[in-house]
Design a protein around this motif. Structure first.
Motif, PDB file in Angstrom:
ATOM      1  N   VAL A 134      18.292  36.010  18.205  1.00  0.00           N
ATOM      2  CA  VAL A 134      17.020  35.378  18.533  1.00  0.00           C
ATOM      3  C   VAL A 134      15.992  36.497  18.625  1.00  0.00           C
ATOM      4  CG1 VAL A 134      17.416  35.437  21.032  1.00  0.00           C
ATOM      5  CG2 VAL A 134      15.859  33.748  20.070  1.00  0.00           C
ATOM      6  N   GLY A 135      14.756  36.201  18.246  1.00  0.00           N
ATOM      7  CA  GLY A 135      13.773  37.267  18.292  1.00  0.00           C
ATOM      8  C   GLY A 135      12.360  36.778  18.081  1.00  0.00           C
ATOM      9  N   TYR A 136      11.493  37.762  17.942  1.00  0.00           N
ATOM     10  CA  TYR A 136      10.081  37.483  17.722  1.00  0.00           C
ATOM     11  C   TYR A 136       9.567  38.465  16.686  1.00  0.00           C
ATOM     12  CZ  TYR A 136       5.221  36.356  18.568  1.00  0.00           C
ATOM     13  OH  TYR A 136       3.928  35.933  18.404  1.00  0.00           O
ATOM     14  N   ASN A 137       8.791  37.964  15.727  1.00  0.00           N
ATOM     15  CA  ASN A 137       8.222  38.793  14.677  1.00  0.00           C
ATOM     16  C   ASN A 137       6.733  38.988  14.964  1.00  0.00           C
ATOM     17  OD1 ASN A 137       8.163  40.225  12.219  1.00  0.00           O
ATOM     18  ND2 ASN A 137       7.361  38.424  11.181  1.00  0.00           N
ATOM     19  N   PHE A 138       6.371  40.181  15.448  1.00  0.00           N
ATOM     20  CA  PHE A 138       4.967  40.510  15.683  1.00  0.00           C
ATOM     21  C   PHE A 138       4.329  40.831  14.331  1.00  0.00           C
ATOM     22  CE2 PHE A 138       7.204  41.600  19.564  1.00  0.00           C
ATOM     23  CZ  PHE A 138       6.399  41.039  20.545  1.00  0.00           C
ATOM     24  N   LYS A 139       3.133  40.323  14.087  1.00  0.00           N
ATOM     25  CA  LYS A 139       2.425  40.592  12.835  1.00  0.00           C
ATOM     26  C   LYS A 139       1.110  41.291  13.121  1.00  0.00           C
ATOM     27  CE  LYS A 139       2.403  38.007   9.226  1.00  0.00           C
ATOM     28  NZ  LYS A 139       3.228  38.349   8.111  1.00  0.00           N
ATOM     29  N   SER A 140       0.818  42.259  12.274  1.00  0.00           N
ATOM     30  CA  SER A 140      -0.460  42.945  12.314  1.00  0.00           C
ATOM     31  C   SER A 140      -0.892  43.136  10.867  1.00  0.00           C
ATOM     32  CB  SER A 140      -0.336  44.283  13.034  1.00  0.00           C
ATOM     33  OG  SER A 140      -1.566  44.973  12.997  1.00  0.00           O
ATOM     34  N   GLY A 141      -1.731  42.234  10.360  1.00  0.00           N
ATOM     35  CA  GLY A 141      -2.089  42.263   8.949  1.00  0.00           C
ATOM     36  C   GLY A 141      -0.864  41.966   8.111  1.00  0.00           C
ATOM     37  N   ASN A 142      -0.531  42.859   7.182  1.00  0.00           N
ATOM     38  CA  ASN A 142       0.654  42.701   6.342  1.00  0.00           C
ATOM     39  C   ASN A 142       1.905  43.326   6.962  1.00  0.00           C
ATOM     40  OD1 ASN A 142      -0.810  41.355   4.412  1.00  0.00           O
ATOM     41  ND2 ASN A 142      -1.159  43.173   3.151  1.00  0.00           N
ATOM     42  N   LEU A 143       1.769  43.949   8.122  1.00  0.00           N
ATOM     43  CA  LEU A 143       2.898  44.617   8.781  1.00  0.00           C
ATOM     44  C   LEU A 143       3.640  43.641   9.684  1.00  0.00           C
ATOM     45  CD1 LEU A 143       4.385  47.304   9.356  1.00  0.00           C
ATOM     46  CD2 LEU A 143       2.784  47.640  11.249  1.00  0.00           C
ATOM     47  N   ASN A 144       4.954  43.542   9.489  1.00  0.00           N
ATOM     48  CA  ASN A 144       5.833  42.737  10.336  1.00  0.00           C
ATOM     49  C   ASN A 144       6.625  43.670  11.235  1.00  0.00           C
ATOM     50  OD1 ASN A 144       5.464  40.015   9.115  1.00  0.00           O
ATOM     51  ND2 ASN A 144       6.239  41.075   7.309  1.00  0.00           N
ATOM     52  N   LEU A 145       6.694  43.362  12.530  1.00  0.00           N
ATOM     53  CA  LEU A 145       7.449  44.151  13.501  1.00  0.00           C
ATOM     54  C   LEU A 145       8.451  43.231  14.209  1.00  0.00           C
ATOM     55  CD1 LEU A 145       4.355  45.995  14.906  1.00  0.00           C
ATOM     56  CD2 LEU A 145       6.154  47.046  13.547  1.00  0.00           C
ATOM     57  N   PRO A 146       9.631  43.007  13.604  1.00  0.00           N
ATOM     58  CA  PRO A 146      10.618  42.137  14.242  1.00  0.00           C
ATOM     59  C   PRO A 146      11.325  42.832  15.410  1.00  0.00           C
ATOM     60  CG  PRO A 146      11.478  42.980  12.179  1.00  0.00           C
ATOM     61  CD  PRO A 146      10.067  43.485  12.295  1.00  0.00           C
ATOM     62  N   VAL A 147      11.487  42.087  16.504  1.00  0.00           N
ATOM     63  CA  VAL A 147      12.256  42.528  17.670  1.00  0.00           C
ATOM     64  C   VAL A 147      13.298  41.453  17.917  1.00  0.00           C
ATOM     65  CG1 VAL A 147      12.196  43.120  20.107  1.00  0.00           C
ATOM     66  CG2 VAL A 147      10.265  43.727  18.637  1.00  0.00           C
ATOM     67  N   ASN A 148      14.584  41.826  17.912  1.00  0.00           N
ATOM     68  CA  ASN A 148      15.658  40.843  18.019  1.00  0.00           C
ATOM     69  C   ASN A 148      16.664  41.204  19.095  1.00  0.00           C
ATOM     70  OD1 ASN A 148      15.037  41.038  14.792  1.00  0.00           O
ATOM     71  ND2 ASN A 148      15.197  38.957  15.545  1.00  0.00           N
ATOM     72  N   LEU A 149      17.166  40.171  19.765  1.00  0.00           N
ATOM     73  CA  LEU A 149      18.290  40.268  20.685  1.00  0.00           C
ATOM     74  C   LEU A 149      19.469  39.625  19.973  1.00  0.00           C
ATOM     75  CD1 LEU A 149      19.288  41.059  23.510  1.00  0.00           C
ATOM     76  CD2 LEU A 149      18.686  38.750  24.251  1.00  0.00           C
ATOM     77  N   VAL A 150      20.563  40.369  19.848  1.00  0.00           N
ATOM     78  CA  VAL A 150      21.708  39.925  19.054  1.00  0.00           C
ATOM     79  C   VAL A 150      22.958  39.937  19.924  1.00  0.00           C
ATOM     80  CG1 VAL A 150      23.044  40.383  16.976  1.00  0.00           C
ATOM     81  CG2 VAL A 150      20.623  40.975  17.036  1.00  0.00           C
ATOM     82  N   PHE A 151      23.789  38.906  19.763  1.00  0.00           N
ATOM     83  CA  PHE A 151      25.044  38.811  20.506  1.00  0.00           C
ATOM     84  C   PHE A 151      26.178  38.509  19.531  1.00  0.00           C
ATOM     85  CE2 PHE A 151      28.231  36.090  22.657  1.00  0.00           C
ATOM     86  CZ  PHE A 151      28.730  37.028  23.531  1.00  0.00           C
ATOM     87  N   ILE A 187      14.884  46.712  16.666  1.00  0.00           N
ATOM     88  CA  ILE A 187      13.481  46.659  16.249  1.00  0.00           C
ATOM     89  C   ILE A 187      13.395  47.213  14.823  1.00  0.00           C
ATOM     90  CG2 ILE A 187      12.546  46.838  18.584  1.00  0.00           C
ATOM     91  CD1 ILE A 187      11.947  49.789  17.994  1.00  0.00           C
ATOM     92  N   GLY A 188      12.309  46.893  14.146  1.00  0.00           N
ATOM     93  CA  GLY A 188      12.141  47.392  12.802  1.00  0.00           C
ATOM     94  C   GLY A 188      10.751  47.089  12.307  1.00  0.00           C
ATOM     95  N   PHE A 189      10.520  47.322  11.022  1.00  0.00           N
ATOM     96  CA  PHE A 189       9.256  46.951  10.417  1.00  0.00           C
ATOM     97  C   PHE A 189       9.430  46.763   8.925  1.00  0.00           C
ATOM     98  CE2 PHE A 189       9.165  51.584  10.238  1.00  0.00           C
ATOM     99  CZ  PHE A 189       8.702  51.837   8.947  1.00  0.00           C
ATOM    100  N   ASN A 190       8.534  45.971   8.341  1.00  0.00           N
ATOM    101  CA  ASN A 190       8.441  45.799   6.899  1.00  0.00           C
ATOM    102  C   ASN A 190       7.046  45.307   6.556  1.00  0.00           C
ATOM    103  OD1 ASN A 190       8.513  42.839   7.098  1.00  0.00           O
ATOM    104  ND2 ASN A 190      10.686  43.106   7.538  1.00  0.00           N
ATOM    105  N   MET A 191       6.716  45.380   5.284  1.00  0.00           N
ATOM    106  CA  MET A 191       5.366  45.010   4.840  1.00  0.00           C
ATOM    107  C   MET A 191       5.413  43.803   3.912  1.00  0.00           C
ATOM    108  SD  MET A 191       3.112  47.262   6.017  1.00  0.00           S
ATOM    109  CE  MET A 191       1.740  47.324   4.905  1.00  0.00           C
ATOM    110  N   SER A 192       4.501  42.847   4.146  1.00  0.00           N
ATOM    111  CA  SER A 192       4.307  41.727   3.225  1.00  0.00           C
ATOM    112  C   SER A 192       3.405  42.194   2.102  1.00  0.00           C
ATOM    113  CB  SER A 192       3.629  40.550   3.929  1.00  0.00           C
ATOM    114  OG  SER A 192       4.393  40.111   5.012  1.00  0.00           O
ATOM    115  N   LYS A 193       3.576  41.582   0.945  1.00  0.00           N
ATOM    116  CA  LYS A 193       2.711  41.948  -0.202  1.00  0.00           C
ATOM    117  C   LYS A 193       1.439  41.154  -0.155  1.00  0.00           C
ATOM    118  CE  LYS A 193       6.538  43.279  -3.092  1.00  0.00           C
ATOM    119  NZ  LYS A 193       7.298  43.053  -4.271  1.00  0.00           N
TER     120      LYS A 193
END
Length: 193
Positions: A134-151, A187-193
């Protein structure tokens, strides 16, 4: 033969129809708690762990994880929820000089508001298991910053302890242990086109 050809053609059409699928990729880093298990024993003692001890006898362990995530979005009908498939390859234990690779595939959903959840198989040196995230994907423009809790729950297994007796024979004691549950924050990051 016709079925095989039809299946291959349909598969190729689906693979080449990328116009409707958004693909993302980027690094992932996180921390993981591994409950008392053979993996925790390996993190604590490495190859020096005495297999005649009970698995899990060294207690819980913490480790870092580093890797890469590939994500494809599908089933985007313009609504408030989109389907996602993720592939995540990670290596844990590097801060302790260990190499514990894992690969995970997750299928799930993400809302327009950024909430996401998913489930899928995980393959690692300790075997295969199911991962729930479960997690939340923070967005800033084209930048995605997913934060996830995994079990990932552990599995109940059976082990044996071999004891040498004074009369020259061995005694085997059977005991139950757990393969070790894992709780991670990633946590991580990726870019949308």
């Amino acid at each position: 033969m016709k079925r095989i050809l039809l299946t291959l053609v349909l598969g190729l059409v689906l693979l080449t129809a990328n116009a409707q699928i958004e693909k993302l990729a980027g690094p992932r880093i996180g921390m993981t708690l591994i409950t008392a298990s053979p993996v925790a024993d390996f993190l604590h003692e490495g190859f020096d762990f005495d297999e005649n001890d009970r698995y899990g006898s060294t207690g819980n362990a913490f480790t870092t994880q580093y890797g890469w995530q590939w994500e494809s979005r599908f089933a985007d009908g313009g609504g408030s929820v989109v389907g996602i498939v993720e592939w995540i390859v990670l290596v844990a234990g590097m801060e302790q000089g260990k190499f514990l690779p894992s690969a995970t595939s997750i299928i799930g959903a993400r809302t327009d508001g950024g909430m996401e959840l998913g489930v899928g198989p995980n393959l690692s040196l300790s075997g295969i298991g199911m991962v729930f995230g479960v997690g939340y994907n923070f967005k800033s423009g084209n930048l995605n910053l997913p934060v996830n809790l995994v079990f990932m729950p552990g599995r109940k297994l059976t082990g044996n302890i071999e004891t040498w007796n004074n009369d020259g024979t061995y005694t085997y004691e059977e005991y139950d242990y757990n393969s070790g549950a894992r709780i991670s924050i990633m946590i991580g990051f990726n870019m949308s086109k």
